[in-house]
Design a protein around this motif. Structure first.
Motif, PDB file in Angstrom:
ATOM      1  N   LEU A   1       0.751  -1.001   0.063  1.00 18.51           N
ATOM      2  CA  LEU A   1      -0.083   0.026  -0.023  1.00 18.51           C
ATOM      3  C   LEU A   1       0.817   1.266   0.045  1.00 18.51           C
ATOM      4  O   LEU A   1       0.469   2.119  -0.755  1.00 18.51           O
ATOM      5  CB  LEU A   1      -0.798  -0.091   1.121  1.00 18.51           C
TER       6      LEU A   1
ATOM      7  N   LEU B   1       0.635   4.213  -2.847  1.00 21.95           N
ATOM      8  CA  LEU B   1       0.568   5.624  -2.521  1.00 21.95           C
ATOM      9  C   LEU B   1       1.558   6.407  -3.018  1.00 21.95           C
ATOM     10  O   LEU B   1       1.415   7.471  -3.726  1.00 21.95           O
ATOM     11  CB  LEU B   1       0.148   5.652  -1.128  1.00 21.95           C
TER      12      LEU B   1
ATOM     13  N   GLN C   1      -4.945   0.532  -4.710  1.00 16.67           N
ATOM     14  CA  GLN C   1      -5.159   1.121  -3.569  1.00 16.67           C
ATOM     15  C   GLN C   1      -6.487   0.200  -2.963  1.00 16.67           C
ATOM     16  O   GLN C   1      -6.312   0.129  -1.724  1.00 16.67           O
ATOM     17  CB  GLN C   1      -5.624   2.848  -3.379  1.00 16.67           C
TER      18      GLN C   1
END
Length: 129
Positions: free
Chosen positions: A9, A13, A120
């Motif tokens: 993650l 990001l 995501q």
């Protein structure tokens, strides 16, 4: 409820922040050159770049955290989805008349943003309940 920002993650990001930041810089610095090349109003490109700056800051900040609220991650995903919808909506609305290169540019960035949103979402779904 806070969730752990896993390496997967975090990387998604961070890549989103970097790619969106590059797009913002391109739009801000190159609006006057890109506008005629793409058949997109330079002002629209410039202000789109301005609008991206706070999003980039938010996504970058979230990517550096150990934990983040589920709501914050859902908000980032939702903003990405809205950007995709707005991008394709702009193309079909007739509000602008981009040339083929402009259509390809808007479509490519929208597809990239959709991919970030999907990755995501995958990172969110991998979190324990």
């Amino acid at each position: 409820m806070p969730i752990t920002v896993t390496p997967f993650l975090r990387n998604v990001l961070l890549l989103d922040a970097v790619a969106t930041g590059a797009t913002a810089v391109l739009a801000l610095a190159g609006a006057s050159l890109l506008g005629p090349l793409l058949g997109i109003p330079s002002g629209l490109l410039f202000w789109a770049g301005v609008a991206l700056v706070p999003f980039v800051a938010m996504v970058f900040a979230v990517s550096r955290r150990q934990t983040v609220s589920r709501a914050m991650l859902v908000e980032i995903i939702a903003i990405n989805v809205l950007w995709v919808v707005a991008s394709f909506g702009l193309l079909v609305s007739g509000a602008i008349s981009p040339n083929l290169l402009g259509i390809a540019f808007v479509s490519a960035q929208a597809v990239a943003v959709a991919l970030f949103a999907e990755l995501q979402y995958v990172g969110l779904r991998r979190q324990p309940a």
